[in-house]
Design a protein around this motif. Structure first.
Motif, PDB file in Angstrom:
ATOM      1  N   ALA A 186       3.341   2.833  -0.260  1.00 28.56           N
ATOM      2  CA  ALA A 186       3.202   4.292   0.297  1.00 28.56           C
ATOM      3  C   ALA A 186       2.972   5.480  -0.478  1.00 28.56           C
ATOM      4  O   ALA A 186       2.074   6.164  -0.215  1.00 28.56           O
ATOM      5  CB  ALA A 186       4.751   4.419   1.021  1.00 28.56           C
ATOM      6  N   LYS A 187       3.490   5.243  -1.785  1.00 22.83           N
ATOM      7  CA  LYS A 187       3.354   6.557  -2.510  1.00 22.83           C
ATOM      8  C   LYS A 187       1.993   6.592  -3.060  1.00 22.83           C
ATOM      9  O   LYS A 187       1.083   7.733  -3.119  1.00 22.83           O
ATOM     10  CB  LYS A 187       4.418   6.510  -4.043  1.00 22.83           C
ATOM     11  N   ASP A 188       1.318   5.598  -3.516  1.00 22.40           N
ATOM     12  CA  ASP A 188      -0.117   5.373  -3.909  1.00 22.40           C
ATOM     13  C   ASP A 188      -1.201   5.869  -2.629  1.00 22.40           C
ATOM     14  O   ASP A 188      -1.905   6.486  -2.811  1.00 22.40           O
ATOM     15  CB  ASP A 188      -0.319   4.079  -4.529  1.00 22.40           C
ATOM     16  N   LEU A 189      -0.643   5.287  -1.453  1.00 24.13           N
ATOM     17  CA  LEU A 189      -1.455   5.438  -0.238  1.00 24.13           C
ATOM     18  C   LEU A 189      -1.525   6.916  -0.099  1.00 24.13           C
ATOM     19  O   LEU A 189      -2.337   7.572   0.434  1.00 24.13           O
ATOM     20  CB  LEU A 189      -1.199   4.681   0.804  1.00 24.13           C
ATOM     21  N   TYR A 190      -0.369   7.635  -0.202  1.00 22.16           N
ATOM     22  CA  TYR A 190      -0.046   9.112   0.189  1.00 22.16           C
ATOM     23  C   TYR A 190      -1.284  10.068  -0.828  1.00 22.16           C
ATOM     24  O   TYR A 190      -1.836  10.695  -0.175  1.00 22.16           O
ATOM     25  CB  TYR A 190       1.556   9.361  -0.025  1.00 22.16           C
ATOM     26  N   GLU A 191      -1.184   9.427  -2.061  1.00 26.68           N
ATOM     27  CA  GLU A 191      -1.915  10.229  -3.082  1.00 26.68           C
ATOM     28  C   GLU A 191      -3.526  10.151  -2.432  1.00 26.68           C
ATOM     29  O   GLU A 191      -4.253  10.919  -2.773  1.00 26.68           O
ATOM     30  CB  GLU A 191      -1.780   9.891  -4.329  1.00 26.68           C
ATOM     31  N   LYS A 192      -3.812   9.138  -1.928  1.00 22.85           N
ATOM     32  CA  LYS A 192      -5.444   8.538  -1.551  1.00 22.85           C
ATOM     33  C   LYS A 192      -5.567   9.536  -0.096  1.00 22.85           C
ATOM     34  O   LYS A 192      -6.893  10.025   0.122  1.00 22.85           O
ATOM     35  CB  LYS A 192      -5.575   7.195  -1.197  1.00 22.85           C
ATOM     36  N   LEU A 193      -4.738   9.643   0.751  1.00 25.14           N
ATOM     37  CA  LEU A 193      -5.032   9.851   2.134  1.00 25.14           C
ATOM     38  C   LEU A 193      -4.649  11.215   2.533  1.00 25.14           C
ATOM     39  O   LEU A 193      -5.077  11.956   3.218  1.00 25.14           O
ATOM     40  CB  LEU A 193      -4.318   8.803   3.213  1.00 25.14           C
ATOM     41  N   TYR A 373      -9.191   2.227   5.278  1.00 23.12           N
ATOM     42  CA  TYR A 373      -9.612   3.459   5.355  1.00 23.12           C
ATOM     43  C   TYR A 373     -11.001   3.789   4.725  1.00 23.12           C
ATOM     44  O   TYR A 373     -11.335   5.085   4.427  1.00 23.12           O
ATOM     45  CB  TYR A 373      -8.351   4.392   4.517  1.00 23.12           C
ATOM     46  N   ASN A 374     -11.641   2.724   4.459  1.00 25.01           N
ATOM     47  CA  ASN A 374     -13.174   2.919   4.248  1.00 25.01           C
ATOM     48  C   ASN A 374     -13.473   3.666   2.939  1.00 25.01           C
ATOM     49  O   ASN A 374     -14.624   4.227   2.894  1.00 25.01           O
ATOM     50  CB  ASN A 374     -13.784   3.560   5.490  1.00 25.01           C
ATOM     51  N   GLN A 375     -12.647   3.608   2.339  1.00 25.25           N
ATOM     52  CA  GLN A 375     -12.823   4.051   0.746  1.00 25.25           C
ATOM     53  C   GLN A 375     -13.549   3.239  -0.030  1.00 25.25           C
ATOM     54  O   GLN A 375     -13.009   2.442  -1.000  1.00 25.25           O
ATOM     55  CB  GLN A 375     -11.609   4.793   0.003  1.00 25.25           C
TER      56      GLN A 375
END
Length: 484
Positions: A186-193, A373-375
């Motif tokens: 969650a922490k890393d995904l938050y930084e990405k999204l 998320y298509n990154q």
């Protein structure tokens, strides 16, 4: 007791039970501080009196329905945009429930056994770890992002809660007991999204895969592509359905983005391979069926190196684990699946619960970033065997997921490769990088036919891509590849 008094008490009892029946009741997963999934219709459901009129209002939407003859009801909110605004949801029938501090963002369910359950409280000593990436701070004591919310699914505490407490911000005491893999994902995904993230953790130490699957779904004989049938999967027992009924079923149909799965050690100890592949396939399909969405992502962790062959209870070998890795990987044939390889993330092969859970969570988030998320610029996997070609006395190997190039983690010659001739007797092989391929050879094998990589439970290779992600173990003579 006289009849008049008995009738009076009976009447009171009737009024009391009628009042209870009239109360709207919500499942525990619906509560204060929850995160609702963005860009999808959002299910809100519960129980009430039969035929009771129900109204749900949230973010300017009002949805109405009537409970059915059994008192069950559900509405679906129209797709919502991600929002950091703290909003209230009102659910009204004969009683009114107001849920507060609700966010809209991305919601994931993580499940499995002890390595997924492994709690944040065990990570206050992360600085003693010696490999790779480390968090910039001790998140257990310093986490303060109220936009990451967590729900810890406890099997004995999933009954409806009149206080509607279950979701928390990922900090302080609630974070102590939460899945480290789930939090760092969650922490890393938050930084990405840069949207709110909601994580649900449902994991039980020591659990096999069977308890997480509805019993009836395991009652079949898998048929291989060559027509051969395996024994009925339900024959393996393993308390099938036990945790499904108490921990997964109460979550359905809470609207999700996808699933994370980290489990396998208990089944590996049972020397399972192709049978586990079919059980995992059944789990993936059943989760998607339960949520009525065949497109839901399912991302899983390839279990870490461990000395299973040291088990005194069963005749396991050093190849038991590689064969299990292979079985896990067979499910990559299913759409919207991916696997995080962690062969480099334990300090010794005596650690059944290796450290570096922050890196496991990060690698799962790389998968989600790229595939969900298509990154596409995010490299989410290490090199994956694609094909081999025999060239004179060498085998030339081509890989997918090479990132910005193949590499050696420690700049030393690549290790953990072996090749064999037609007799299938393997010898350690030299391996060199050439034109983004691997060329393997051995002075003992003049006419190579087969190649293997990291085909040993203790294998911790230095073969990576330049993004630092380890290559996935494989054998070119995989007997199940064309049969699964």
């Amino acid at each position: 007791m006289n009849l008049k008094k008995l009738l009076f008490l009976s009447g009171l009892c009737f009024l009391f039970t009628s009042k209870i029946a009239a109360e709207i009741t919500l499942p525990k997963i619906l509560g204060h501080n929850m995160v609702l999934q963005q860009k999808k219709k959002v299910a809100i459901w519960g129980t009430a009196s039969p035929k009771e009129k129900i109204m749900v209002s949230f973010a300017g939407q009002i949805k109405r329905t009537n409970a059915d003859n059994s008192g069950n009801w559900m509405v679906k909110l129209n797709p919502l945009k991600a929002s950091f605004e703290l909003r209230e949801m009102t659910i009204k029938g004969k009683n009114t429930i107001v849920l507060k501090n609700i966010l809209v963002g991305e919601v994931w369910l993580c499940s499995g056994q002890s390595n997924m359950e492994y709690a944040m409280r065990k990570y206050s000593n992360y600085e003693t770890k010696t490999k790779g990436y480390h968090p910039p701070q001790d998140d257990l004591s310093k986490a303060n992002n109220t936009n990451i919310r967590i729900f810890l699914d406890r099997r004995k505490y999933m009954n409806p809660d009149p206080e509607h407490l279950g979701w928390d911000a990922a900090m302080g005491r609630p974070l102590v007991d939460f899945s480290a893999v789930g939090y760092y994902f969650a922490k890393d995904l938050y930084e990405k999204l840069h949207v709110p993230i909601g994580m649900i953790s449902a994991a039980i130490p020591g659990s096999r895969i069977e308890p997480w699957i509805q019993s009836s779904k395991l009652d079949f004989e898998p048929k291989l592509k060559n027509g051969k049938k395996l024994d009925n999967l339900s024959k393996d027992d393993g308390n099938s359905g036990q945790f499904y009924e108490t921990m997964i079923k109460p979550l359905i149909p809470y609207t999700l983005q996808g699933f994370l799965w980290y489990q396998g050690e208990s089944n590996c100890f049972l020397n399972e391979n192709i049978r586990y592949a079919y059980k995992l396939k059944t789990l993936i399909k059943s989760r998607r069926d339960d949520w009525k969405d065949n497109e839901l992502p399912f991302y899983f962790v390839q279990i870490a190196p461990y000395n299973y062959s040291a088990s005194k209870d069963r005749p396991l070998t050093t190849e038991t684990l590689p064969e299990f890795w292979e079985a896990q990987g067979l499910n990559l044939k299913l759409k919207n699946t991916a696997m995080a390889t962690i062969t480099d993330l334990n300090d010794t092969i005596t650690e059944l619960h290796p450290g570096y859970k922050w890196e496991v969570g990060r690698r799962l988030s790389l998968i989600a970033a790229n595939k969900t998320y298509n990154q596409k610029e995010v490299v989410y996997s290490g090199p994956v065997f694609q094909k081999m070609k025999i060239v004179n006395n060498t085998i030339e190997i081509t890989f997918s997921n090479t990132g910005s190039g193949l590499s050696s983690r420690d700049s030393k010659p690549l290790n953990c490769f072996s090749i064999a001739g037609a007799d299938g007797k393997y010898e350690p092989a030299n391996a060199v990088i050439k034109d983004n391929k691997i060329i393997t050879s051995s002075s003992k094998i003049n006419h190579p036919y087969f190649v293997r990589f990291s085909w040993n439970e203790a294998s911790q290779s230095n073969f990576i891509n330049k993004e630092g992600l380890p290559a996935v173990p494989f054998r070119s003579d995989n007997p199940w590849k064309k049969l699964f």
